[in-house]
Every structure is written in structure tokens, then in C-alpha cells.
Design an enzyme around this catalytic site. Sequence first.
Site, PDB file in Angstrom:
ATOM      1  N   PHE A 186     -12.011  -7.694  13.044  1.00  7.17           N
ATOM      2  CA  PHE A 186     -10.835  -8.067  12.249  1.00  7.17           C
ATOM      3  C   PHE A 186     -10.507  -6.970  11.236  1.00  7.17           C
ATOM      4  O   PHE A 186     -11.390  -6.514  10.508  1.00  7.17           O
ATOM      5  CB  PHE A 186     -11.106  -9.395  11.525  1.00  7.17           C
ATOM      6  CG  PHE A 186      -9.971  -9.811  10.631  1.00  7.17           C
ATOM      7  CD1 PHE A 186      -8.735 -10.145  11.169  1.00  7.17           C
ATOM      8  CD2 PHE A 186     -10.129  -9.857   9.261  1.00  7.17           C
ATOM      9  CE1 PHE A 186      -7.683 -10.528  10.353  1.00  7.17           C
ATOM     10  CE2 PHE A 186      -9.079 -10.230   8.425  1.00  7.17           C
ATOM     11  CZ  PHE A 186      -7.853 -10.565   8.977  1.00  7.17           C
ATOM     12  N   GLN A 187      -9.271  -6.570  11.212  1.00  8.09           N
ATOM     13  CA  GLN A 187      -8.768  -5.506  10.328  1.00  8.09           C
ATOM     14  C   GLN A 187      -9.523  -4.192  10.506  1.00  8.09           C
ATOM     15  O   GLN A 187      -9.714  -3.448   9.551  1.00  8.09           O
ATOM     16  CB  GLN A 187      -8.782  -5.964   8.857  1.00  8.09           C
ATOM     17  CG  GLN A 187      -7.791  -7.096   8.592  1.00  8.09           C
ATOM     18  CD  GLN A 187      -7.538  -7.368   7.131  1.00  8.09           C
ATOM     19  OE1 GLN A 187      -8.410  -7.177   6.293  1.00  8.09           O
ATOM     20  NE2 GLN A 187      -6.334  -7.839   6.809  1.00  8.09           N
ATOM     21  N   GLU A 191       0.820  -1.215   0.000  1.00 12.43           N
ATOM     22  CA  GLU A 191       0.000   0.000   0.000  1.00 12.43           C
ATOM     23  C   GLU A 191       0.855   1.267   0.000  1.00 12.43           C
ATOM     24  O   GLU A 191       0.465   2.291  -0.559  1.00 12.43           O
ATOM     25  CB  GLU A 191      -0.956   0.014   1.191  1.00 12.43           C
ATOM     26  CG  GLU A 191      -2.122  -0.956   1.067  1.00 12.43           C
ATOM     27  CD  GLU A 191      -1.795  -2.360   1.577  1.00 12.43           C
ATOM     28  OE1 GLU A 191      -0.632  -2.602   1.968  1.00 12.43           O
ATOM     29  OE2 GLU A 191      -2.708  -3.206   1.595  1.00 12.43           O
ATOM     30  N   MET A 225      23.375   9.916   4.486  1.00 15.54           N
ATOM     31  CA  MET A 225      23.172  11.212   5.129  1.00 15.54           C
ATOM     32  C   MET A 225      23.346  11.098   6.641  1.00 15.54           C
ATOM     33  O   MET A 225      23.888  11.995   7.286  1.00 15.54           O
ATOM     34  CB  MET A 225      21.778  11.763   4.783  1.00 15.54           C
ATOM     35  CG  MET A 225      21.581  13.210   5.189  1.00 15.54           C
ATOM     36  SD  MET A 225      22.757  14.319   4.382  1.00 15.54           S
ATOM     37  CE  MET A 225      21.823  14.813   2.943  1.00 15.54           C
ATOM     38  N   LYS A 254     -17.974  -1.601   4.591  1.00 20.53           N
ATOM     39  CA  LYS A 254     -18.336  -2.601   3.584  1.00 20.53           C
ATOM     40  C   LYS A 254     -19.834  -2.587   3.280  1.00 20.53           C
ATOM     41  O   LYS A 254     -20.250  -2.750   2.126  1.00 20.53           O
ATOM     42  CB  LYS A 254     -17.907  -3.988   4.068  1.00 20.53           C
ATOM     43  CG  LYS A 254     -17.669  -4.979   2.952  1.00 20.53           C
ATOM     44  CD  LYS A 254     -16.966  -6.233   3.486  1.00 20.53           C
ATOM     45  CE  LYS A 254     -16.633  -7.191   2.345  1.00 20.53           C
ATOM     46  NZ  LYS A 254     -15.937  -8.387   2.847  1.00 20.53           N
TER      47      LYS A 254
END
Lengths: 608, 250
Positions: free
Chosen positions: A155-156, A93, A518, A205
Site C-alpha cells: 500500500f502506497q 505535496e 499563452m 518506515k
Amino acid sequence: MSEPATPDAASPEEGDDEGRTDRAEQPEQTDEEAAAAREDAATRAPGSGANAVVAALEAAGVETAFGVQGGAIMPVYDALSESSVHHITMAHEQGAVHAADAYGIVRGDPGVCLATSGPGATNLVTGIADASMDSDAMLALTGQVPSDMVGSDAFQETDTVGVTAPITKHNYFASDSDEVGRTVGEAFALANTGRPGPTLVDLPKDVSFGETDRPVGEPTAPERAVPDDEADEEQVEAAARAIETAERPLCLFGGGVIKGDATEQARAFAREFGIPVVTTMPGIGSFPEDDDLCLSWAGMHGTGYANMAITHTDCLIAVGTRFDDRLTGGVDTFAPEAEVVHVDIDPAEISKNVHADYPVVGDAGTVLDQLDAAIGYGDAPDTEAWREQCAEWREEYPMDYAIDPDEPVKPQFVVEAFDAATGDDAYVTTGVGQHQMWAAQYWTYREPRTFVSSHGLGTMGYGLPAAVGARVAADDDREVISFEGDGSFLMTIQELSVAVRENLDITVVVLNNEYIGMVRQWQDAFFEGNHMASQYDWMPEFDTLAEAFGAKGFRIDEYDDVEAVVEEALAYDGPSVVDAHIDPEENVYPMVASGAANGQFALAEDQL
Amino acid sequence: MTGEDEHAATDGGTDHPADSPIAEHARPAGGDAPETGLAGPTPEERPHPSGRRDEHGVRKEPDDGGEPTRRATVSALVEDEPGVLARAAGLFRRRQFNIESLTVGPTTVEGHSRITLVVEETEAGIDQAKKQLAKLTPVIAVGELSDDAVAAELVLLKVRGEEPDKVHAITSMYDGETLDAGPRTITVQITGDENLIDDAIDAFDQFGIIEIARTGQTALERGDSPTTPGEEPGHSAGSTDDDEFTNYDD
């Protein structure tokens, strides 16, 4: 090398057509047809919430979206399969959000990314924060658990709206299938209204599955969010008088000049009055760097001459910049002689970091035209002596580097070699670190939107996914080069699989010093050379790794390799990776230490 | 970029043509140029202006002191939607504005709420706070209340009930109300401006305060002046035309 594992690989020519000509053809299919398609999307009965989301994208003219599938966003993907929106599946993602960001930068329209709930949404967070810091227009769509499960730690489930509230321009929780299409349209339009920024719509959903026949309409931003382009006439007049009476005026063009499509006005303004120009890093490309008036970019690793000009100007005409600390150094010593004219579309930027003696709130191009008209021809400042002074500084502080042909290759040389071999309109994307600075310093930028980088957030790993987004957005005849560091490249290297699958013609140049360079530079300067966690004992061979992905790998070990590798890598039609083993001890100079005065830039470590 | 003649002349012993990119940058080992870094006058050798800016980027005389803070009451007219208070509070936390109090409640217009904030900040900080608040999408308008605005807060005090007469007397003195009186505790309500509430709390302290609940300050402009710019005083429900409201932007 092994051929890319795509059907197109046997014939790169065809592969190229397959990958990108669709968009090239679209202008012919358009404009009327495209307008009709948008109209159809805006007015048809969508049927479901998910279809409304997709219709809203179509009504907004979205051609491409980047994302990753997942449970809660599945209804939207299902609807997307029937859509004219081309979806590119990314490996992660974070890759999707950076690709969308870069796509938006190159196109000047919001890039769109999709992710599922929970980890999908949280993986977007870095890229949303990046877009927020750089004022990049972007729309993120995230799946969410069904409404009746929200708050149950399902969930999620993640509070995506809560997590992203501080890093979005505005975000929305969709709660109604009838409204969701309009909400997505509003979020898209808002992202590109006034000062651009990322917006997000969280899509439970059940809202996606829910039935609706309400057309989504044209995407419209809230009226309150639409600022006036034109600045107050009194503000303009006051600023014009300040510019007329200046002896050492200096234009400071920021990213807002590019985002506001004001480069033409900016160039005309500076040239008409003979005012030298420095840019910020996001402002790179707003003014051609090979123009005599242009002193390149200022700030921590900006040119010595740009920082000298900022230090000694008596009138700083700052357009579309937020005076980030990497630009200003210590605010107490920033442009200490200057009256500041600050032009910005966002009133909250006025006097946020540096006090504006002459605030001018409005659209960059509109205001520059207003200022141009308000400065009488006879009243323009005489800048000849000041320009000569700037030219002297340019001589005194050259951006140069020394080569010993028997020593490891200097990174600057690699950057210049690619610049010399590519067109003036090539796109450069970068990760974050030393390689980013060399790519900014030693490439000569002439056009807006050609330097695609992570500025405010400083996100390592930005370069490759950004190259994917830029490649998809760009015209076929313009090249896309991504400079990465070895550390930065490893953070999002998985997106190489996308470049191969989509047969994207990009050239990744890894300036490989086997350091987080760096950090190593700062450890040498400020931590007595204690290289804690900055040195890699082992690094993969990036050219071999590229081949394993199905891309083309090249390697540079010495100066004599450079010319041939540059030529072959650019000629290769598809993704290629150049593993350039550079002088590991090379540092980025000039350097203004954090909080120091710009005029105190160090040219070498012993000056820090 | 400069001194190309030098470079060409010092292409020591390699087979690169003098006009090649490598030769252009080639320098002899041990030359003037540092191993890594750039040529040019050192920081000490450069002219430096003596001017300085203060912490807000305002140019100042070197011996200027720090800027004083002041207390400002800011009123924001907002869309009454979920999360709007969290957005405002999150904004103030993130940007480190010092909030003294924050209250929220409905207005005469359905769908609009008013957030009243008291901040203690420098002049520049107050200006930033107002501008950042105005940028939030659900915020309709933001105004700062003048010194003569009417302001009030409310406190509930639960004190020991051993001396009900004296508690009642003090309550009357502050035009308060007794909400609950029992054998052991008395709970009173006092409203007024901040100073009056502070005084009342001091006065009740003699009885022994058991619990205290205090709201933040809420405020309105006096007379015909709108509390936030563009807000029409005296308007009641039904006026939801956004055109009448403008963002604070000066």
C-alpha cells in the site's frame, strides 16, 4: 470581508508577529547559540532513525520545512514535533515542493520538503523536476514502506528512487538507521554544492523507527562533488584576450550569477569595462534593469533591444547559463557573429547547446574576479559606439503598450501599477504563461532573488505556493507579490488555505483573461485561431473565492479601479487576492517563434 | 518609456491628468500603434548577420556538411552501489546517446566497479556523454580509451551438432572453447575483439546457429596508462583513497 478564521485575525499586527517574527528574532538569539544548537544536533545520540533525520536537518541549520503528513513519513513527523525546525503543513505535496523551492531561492540555502510514500512522493515529482531544471538547491524527504515490503507492491509503495533518479542531482535509499542521519546531511550539503540541484532521501518506515545512537555529524557533501571555484589560468587568459579584442562585447548573465552569489562581481565587471548586459530569465535581478548598461532579458519574449544586441555582438560573455532553447531560439542563428566565452561551474554545460570558443570552468564570482584581473586597464575594449548602438535599439524597440481608457485594462498596466507601489526589493513570484511574461517584462527588477519563477520546466501553478515559501523566507519588511493567470492559479489555489492559516502577508494578482492565454496566443498565431481547450466558458470569481478561504478579495474591472485596489491590497496585512479582469485579447510581444532567429522577433502577430 | 509628449497630448477626452500613469500610455483609437503588439522596425527591416552555427552551436560556413560520428569506448570507474548501472543507462537513454554496448564488472579495488560503454556519436556527443557520466554522484572517474587499448568481448554460440569435427576445427581456429557437446547441439565460447567475434559468427553460420549470447565490449588501456584518469595501474585491493581519483573535467 470575513475575517480570516485564525485566532490572529482580530489583530493583524499581532497576527503578523505570530506568523513571522520568530525568524526575525533569531539573529539576536544567534549566531553563537545557533552554532551551538547545530553542534548539539550533530553530536548528540539521536535514539532513532527518525530522530537522526531531524537532527541532520538541525545540524544543517534548517529553520523551516514544508510538507504533508502521511503513513510512511509519520515517524519523521513525530520526531519533528520536538524539533527547532518549523514545519508548515501545505494543502498538497506539490505546494510543499514549490514552497520549499522558492524558500531556497530566496534564502540561498536548500529548501526542505517532506511527503509520505506513494502519492505523496509522486506529487513531489513536478516540483523536483522544476528545481532540477532551474538548478535550485532543495532536499526532499519521502517516506517509504518498510524495507521488507519494498518490491511487493505494498500500500502506497512507489519506486521513488527510480522515479526521481533522472530529476535529482542524486537520490538515496536509506537502508540503515545508523547511516540515515549522515545520508540526510550529505543530501542537504550536496544540493548546495557546485551547481545546485534537488536531492532526495527515501526513508523506509523501519529505518525511521529503528534505534540508533550514532551522532549524525556535520552535513558534508562527497568530496568528489566539490568543484574548484577557481578556473584554469590559461582558460582565463584566453578569454581575457578575446574580450580585449572585441568591438561589440556583451555580457549574458544567467541564473548561475544569482545562485553563485556573484551579482556584485557581475555588476563590477560590466561597469568597469562598459560592457552592455543582457540577462536570461533566471538571471533577472543579477543586474539592475534600470541601469543604462542593462538591456533587460533576452529570448523568446525578451526585449527587442536585448535580442538585437545578442544578434550583433562579436563577443558574448555568458556566465552561468545553459543556453536554453527559449533563450537561443534556433541555435543555427544564435549570436551568429559572436565568439562565445562561457563561464560555468558545470563542465557538462560547456558546449552542450552552444559551442564555447573560450570555456572557463569555475565559480561565477571567482571567475569574474579572475577575468577582471586578467584584462589590463589599457586593454579594455572601447565600447562607446557599441553602447550607442544598443541605446538606439532601445529607442527603436520600446517596451510599451497603448491604453484606451474605455477598453478593458491592459495587464502591463496592472504590473506597472504594483511595481510603482512597492519597494525596489519586493519579491515577485509567478505561475507560467502570459502573466509570467508580463510580470518579467514590465516589472523593473533591481535585486537578485527577487524574481521567483518556474523557468525551465514551465510549471503552471508555481506562483502561489512559491509566494508562501518566499514569504516565510523573506524579511518582514519586503513585500511578496504573486502574479498568476486564471488558469495557472486554479492549479494550486488550495494553498491559499495555508496562506490564511499562517497569516502570510502576500498579494496574489490574478491577471484574468479567462483563457489559457499563452496557448490561445499560439493558437491564433499557428493554429488558425482554433481555441481548442484554451478558453474557459466559466471561471470562479477569484475575489469571492478568496474570501471563502478567509483571505481578502479585490476586483479590478477598469482602469479607474487600479490605483485604489493596488493601495488597499498592499496595505492589507495578510493574504489578499486581486482578480484583475484584463483585456482578454492582449498578447505577449516581442516574440521569437520557436526555432527562429532572436533578431527576427515579432512585434505583432502579423510578423510571425 | 519613450515619446511621453505624444502620450500626454493625445489623452483624448478622458479625465485623467496628463501626468497620470493612464495618460502616459493613452493613445487615440485608430492610431499608429497596433491594437496588441509593439512599435518598431519589422523583422524584414532589421539588419541580420549572415553567420550560422551548426547543430552543436559551432559557428560554420554556410555550406559545411553535417558532422561525422565515430565510435568511442568510454570507461567509468564507479562506486559499486545499487542502482549505479541503472543511473548510467538511464542517463544515456534520456539524453539520446547512442549506446552500442554496456558492460559492468568489479575492479581490483573493493567497492569500485568499472562500466565500459561503447558509444557511436559525433565528437561533441562523445564529449557530452563523458561529461554527463562524470556528473553522476557515484561515478569516480571517466576516461575514453585510446585506439590501441586492449578490448574484448565474449560470445556463446549454440550450433547444430551434426558435424562435430568441423565445429571443433572452427572453434580451434578462433582459439575458442567447447563448453557443451551433445548429440544434437554443441555450445562453444569465443573471445576476442569485435571483428574477430563477427568473423567467428559468420564462420559458425554454416552449421546453423540455434542460439547466441554475446556480451558487450570491455576494455583496458595498454601498459602503464590508466584506463580512467587518476586510476593507478597495478594497484590492488586496499586503495580506496578517493583523493587519488579526480573527475574528468576538460
